[in-house]
Design a protein around this motif. Structure first.
Motif, PDB file in Angstrom:
ATOM      1  N   GLY A  27       0.722  -1.029  -0.074  1.00 26.32           N
ATOM      2  CA  GLY A  27      -0.012   0.057   0.317  1.00 26.32           C
ATOM      3  C   GLY A  27       1.108   1.412  -0.303  1.00 26.32           C
ATOM      4  N   ARG A  28       1.714   1.275   0.851  1.00 26.97           N
ATOM      5  CA  ARG A  28       2.373   2.150   0.647  1.00 26.97           C
ATOM      6  C   ARG A  28       3.851   2.685  -0.629  1.00 26.97           C
ATOM      7  N   ALA A  29       3.641   1.577  -1.556  1.00 29.51           N
ATOM      8  CA  ALA A  29       4.375   2.126  -2.660  1.00 29.51           C
ATOM      9  C   ALA A  29       3.202   2.214  -3.029  1.00 29.51           C
ATOM     10  N   MET A  30       1.899   1.413  -3.586  1.00 31.38           N
ATOM     11  CA  MET A  30       0.856   1.992  -4.541  1.00 31.38           C
ATOM     12  C   MET A  30       0.759   3.836  -4.146  1.00 31.38           C
ATOM     13  N   LEU A  31       0.814   4.302  -2.559  1.00 28.08           N
ATOM     14  CA  LEU A  31       0.363   5.618  -2.633  1.00 28.08           C
ATOM     15  C   LEU A  31       1.865   6.273  -2.861  1.00 28.08           C
ATOM     16  N   ASN A  32       2.996   6.425  -2.934  1.00 23.17           N
ATOM     17  CA  ASN A  32       3.582   7.065  -3.642  1.00 23.17           C
ATOM     18  C   ASN A  32       3.595   7.120  -4.635  1.00 23.17           C
ATOM     19  N   ALA A  33       3.014   6.057  -5.328  1.00 21.53           N
ATOM     20  CA  ALA A  33       3.510   6.550  -6.897  1.00 21.53           C
ATOM     21  C   ALA A  33       2.163   7.281  -7.082  1.00 21.53           C
ATOM     22  N   LEU A  34       1.030   7.209  -6.928  1.00 27.30           N
ATOM     23  CA  LEU A  34      -0.288   8.364  -7.034  1.00 27.30           C
ATOM     24  C   LEU A  34       0.191   9.761  -6.140  1.00 27.30           C
ATOM     25  N   TYR A  35       0.877   9.959  -5.486  1.00 33.02           N
ATOM     26  CA  TYR A  35       1.236  11.043  -4.758  1.00 33.02           C
ATOM     27  C   TYR A  35       2.357  11.968  -5.764  1.00 33.02           C
ATOM     28  N   LEU A  36       3.061  10.523  -6.414  1.00 36.97           N
ATOM     29  CA  LEU A  36       3.527  11.362  -7.413  1.00 36.97           C
ATOM     30  C   LEU A  36       3.524  11.830  -8.384  1.00 36.97           C
ATOM     31  N   THR A  37       2.766  11.311  -8.981  1.00 36.72           N
ATOM     32  CA  THR A  37       1.531  11.834 -10.474  1.00 36.72           C
ATOM     33  C   THR A  37       0.714  12.414 -10.075  1.00 36.72           C
ATOM     34  N   ALA A  38       0.048  12.373  -9.137  1.00 36.17           N
ATOM     35  CA  ALA A  38      -0.264  13.977  -8.143  1.00 36.17           C
ATOM     36  C   ALA A  38       0.264  15.180  -8.518  1.00 36.17           C
ATOM     37  N   GLU A  39       1.388  15.084  -8.015  1.00 34.91           N
ATOM     38  CA  GLU A  39       2.497  16.197  -7.840  1.00 34.91           C
ATOM     39  C   GLU A  39       2.729  16.189  -9.368  1.00 34.91           C
ATOM     40  N   LYS A  40       3.064  15.991 -10.273  1.00 35.63           N
ATOM     41  CA  LYS A  40       3.497  16.282 -11.706  1.00 35.63           C
ATOM     42  C   LYS A  40       2.773  16.832 -12.136  1.00 35.63           C
ATOM     43  N   LEU A  41       1.372  16.057 -11.986  1.00 38.75           N
ATOM     44  CA  LEU A  41       0.427  17.231 -12.651  1.00 38.75           C
ATOM     45  C   LEU A  41      -0.244  18.203 -12.318  1.00 38.75           C
ATOM     46  N   GLY A  42       0.718  19.218 -11.233  1.00 41.16           N
ATOM     47  CA  GLY A  42       0.360  19.733 -10.468  1.00 41.16           C
ATOM     48  C   GLY A  42      -0.922  20.044  -9.388  1.00 41.16           C
ATOM     49  N   VAL A  43      -0.985  18.739  -9.130  1.00 41.36           N
ATOM     50  CA  VAL A  43      -2.135  18.963  -8.212  1.00 41.36           C
ATOM     51  C   VAL A  43      -1.627  19.395  -6.552  1.00 41.36           C
ATOM     52  N   GLU A  44      -1.403  20.364  -5.691  1.00 38.92           N
ATOM     53  CA  GLU A  44      -1.317  21.221  -4.648  1.00 38.92           C
ATOM     54  C   GLU A  44      -1.451  19.998  -3.271  1.00 38.92           C
ATOM     55  N   ILE A  45      -0.763  19.619  -2.021  1.00 34.83           N
ATOM     56  CA  ILE A  45      -0.842  19.161  -1.093  1.00 34.83           C
ATOM     57  C   ILE A  45      -0.122  19.689  -0.004  1.00 34.83           C
ATOM     58  N   ALA A  46      -1.346  19.661   0.864  1.00 35.02           N
ATOM     59  CA  ALA A  46      -0.693  20.417   2.282  1.00 35.02           C
ATOM     60  C   ALA A  46      -1.016  19.639   3.288  1.00 35.02           C
ATOM     61  N   TYR A  47       0.105  19.467   4.040  1.00 28.76           N
ATOM     62  CA  TYR A  47       0.060  17.944   5.129  1.00 28.76           C
ATOM     63  C   TYR A  47      -0.258  18.758   6.885  1.00 28.76           C
ATOM     64  N   ASP A  48      -0.439  17.838   7.388  1.00 27.58           N
ATOM     65  CA  ASP A  48      -0.729  18.504   8.913  1.00 27.58           C
ATOM     66  C   ASP A  48      -2.274  19.840   9.036  1.00 27.58           C
ATOM     67  N   ALA A  49      -2.782  19.702   8.019  1.00 30.21           N
ATOM     68  CA  ALA A  49      -3.767  20.687   7.113  1.00 30.21           C
ATOM     69  C   ALA A  49      -5.570  19.643   7.428  1.00 30.21           C
ATOM     70  N   GLU A  50      -5.431  19.717   9.312  1.00 31.12           N
ATOM     71  CA  GLU A  50      -6.001  19.412   9.180  1.00 31.12           C
ATOM     72  C   GLU A  50      -7.147  20.713   9.472  1.00 31.12           C
ATOM     73  N   VAL A  51      -8.842  20.128   8.973  1.00 32.64           N
ATOM     74  CA  VAL A  51     -10.144  21.415   8.861  1.00 32.64           C
ATOM     75  C   VAL A  51     -11.006  20.675  10.330  1.00 32.64           C
ATOM     76  N   THR A  52     -11.527  21.669  10.391  1.00 34.90           N
ATOM     77  CA  THR A  52     -11.837  21.718  11.552  1.00 34.90           C
ATOM     78  C   THR A  52     -13.906  22.384  11.666  1.00 34.90           C
ATOM     79  N   ASP A  53     -14.104  23.500  10.090  1.00 42.03           N
ATOM     80  CA  ASP A  53     -15.260  23.486  10.189  1.00 42.03           C
ATOM     81  C   ASP A  53     -15.267  23.535   8.274  1.00 42.03           C
ATOM     82  N   LEU A  54     -16.414  23.271   8.347  1.00 42.12           N
ATOM     83  CA  LEU A  54     -16.614  23.345   6.771  1.00 42.12           C
ATOM     84  C   LEU A  54     -18.463  24.282   6.213  1.00 42.12           C
TER      85      LEU A  54
END
Length: 466
Positions: free
Chosen positions: A133-160
């Motif tokens: 699973g971790r290798a699968m995830l790494n592949a998806l993250y790499l593809t997303a980043e190459k495509l220009g998807v922006e990613i933020a970590y430690d980004a807890e949402v407290t309200d919608l």
């Protein structure tokens, strides 16, 4: 880092397989995409980190699948394991879409490997990720980043912020690059269930939930799910239903993962703290039944059970992180487990006396069974009589919960008034209850995440453009 103060086309909340499939799908459809992952980068990916395979329909054998697994057979398996508690339209839609996912996921950089052996019996039905699973995830993250998807970590949402079924913005627990409020034209919620929220589990299970172990991430506390339900999204699913397996009682409270799961049940018997059997260990092929054992143990005294077997079968199943507990006699083993020795000896003796000889084959529903025993062992029954005697202590291991958001075929959330949301979509565990009313079979969680993630991203992008 992107300017988080600008308005994005699509906001994806979550960081696992479903979230990444949605993000990639939306980005490939031309949308600007931001992914908010509540966990730190090292722990990104939710429960996907611990997975290893996906169940998809296919019409013929492939390099990594030994034969066909038709849509009709997949549907029949799903119908039986859920007892009919599934949205037939959505389930059949998912199964049909899964045929294309096998190729689509490879196009996103994921690679397959041949099936693992042992008791899994998945070589025909399930595709295994090369590297897990971790290798699968790494592949998806790499593809997303190459495509220009922006990613933020430690980004807890407290309200919608949601008005009349329309998502407006999300509020962060702490600002990221000066931004506390994230605006987007469409939302994809892919933030998992509430299995890591023990207090929420206790609302339905009582104090028994204190003895539950959580196989996956401690970050799936259900906060996004609760916000959505509180703000008018229609719920679906029984809150007590979940993907729960028997895992080693010595496992950590969270994140024990796949290596704490036991596949040895079919090779022995399972007893509770009173050394009594309580269910048929040979009811069906293991991948269709392994996920019932968490719930079975959950209703036993003190939520503890013991898998008992002998030395003849120790190489028959996949080893786990923890070694078995051994005893030269059943009485010695009972003492190490804290069981009453005479009770365990009687349970094993009664079982052995009821065993009828047959031709043992764990890959099929064989003819090795018991007679005159309650509960019976209907397949794979062999006497436990060759020392040393061995045991694994097990507790309920919760993977994910089934209470979730109702969606339609576009993965669009449905509001309490029955109307589709204007711009909110869901994928993965947060909406799995649409397909899984109860029960589980290996790999279906990843199917739900991939199929509805892809659909949610595509539809969210289309919604944003309009």
């Amino acid at each position: 880092m992107a300017d988080l103060k600008k308005k994005f086309d699509v906001l994806v909340i979550g960081g696992g397989n479903a979230a990444l499939c949605a993000a990639i799908s939306a980005r490939r459809a031309g949308a600007s995409v931001l992914v908010l992952e509540g966990a730190p980068k090292f722990y990104r990916g939710g429960n996907t980190r611990h997975t290893r395979n996906m169940r998809c329909a296919h019409d013929a054998a492939t390099d990594i699948l030994t034969g066909p697994y038709t849509e009709d057979e997949f549907w029949d398996d799903l119908l039986r394991l859920t007892g009919g508690q599934t949205d037939e339209e959505l389930a059949k839609f998912m199964i049909a879409e899964s045929k294309d996912i096998l190729n689509w996921i490879v196009e996103q950089g994921v690679r397959w490997q041949p099936s693992l052996g042992g008791t899994l019996s998945l070589g025909r039905t399930n595709s295994f990720f090369l590297g897990g699973g971790r290798a699968m995830l790494n592949a998806l993250y790499l593809t997303a980043e190459k495509l220009g998807v922006e990613i933020a970590y430690d980004a807890e949402v407290t309200d919608l912020q949601i008005e009349d079924g329309m998502f407006l913005s999300a509020t962060l627990k702490q600002p990221i690059d000066g931004a506390s409020e994230i605006r987007a034209s469409a939302l994809v919620a892919a933030a998992g269930g509430f299995e890591a929220n023990i207090e929420w589990l206790k609302e339905y299970w009582g104090d028994a939930a204190d003895n539950f172990l959580i196989r996956g991430t401690p970050y799936n506390r259900g906060s996004i799910l609760k916000m959505l339900l509180d703000k008018g999204v229609q719920e679906i699913g029984d809150p007590t239903q979940c993907h729960a397996v028997a895992i080693d009682a010595r496992a950590p409270k969270f994140d024990g993962g796949i290596i704490t799961r036991h596949d040895s049940v079919v090779f022995g018997i399972v007893v509770n703290k009173h050394a009594q059997r309580f269910y048929d260990e040979g009811e069906d092929i293991w991948p269709k039944r392994y996920a019932i054992w968490g719930r079975l143990v959950a209703v036993q005294p003190d939520q503890i059970a013991y898998i008992i077997f002998d030395s003849t079968v120790v190489t028959s199943f996949m080893p786990t992180l923890f070694p078995p507990i051994a005893g030269a006699t059943l009485a010695e083993l009972a003492g190490k487990l804290g069981l009453e020795p005479t009770a365990l000896e009687k349970t094993v003796a009664d079982f052995n006396a009821a065993v009828r000889p047959g031709t043992f084959d764990h890959t099929i529903l064989d003819d090795c069974r018991t007679e005159g025993l309650t509960p019976p062992k209907t397949h794979w029954a062999r006497k436990i009589e060759t020392p040393p005697y061995l045991a694994y202590p097990v507790r309920p291991g919760i993977t994910f919960t089934y209470l979730g958001t109702r969606v339609n075929r576009q993965a669009r959330m449905v509001m309490k008034d029955g109307k589709p949301s204007a711009n909110m979509f869901a994928a993965g565990e947060i909406m799995a209850g649409n397909v899984l009313g109860k029960g589980y079979a290996a790999g279906i969680g990843m199917t739900i995440g991939s199929v509805f993630g892809r659909v949610a991203g595509r539809e969210a992008a289309k919604n944003a453009r309009n």
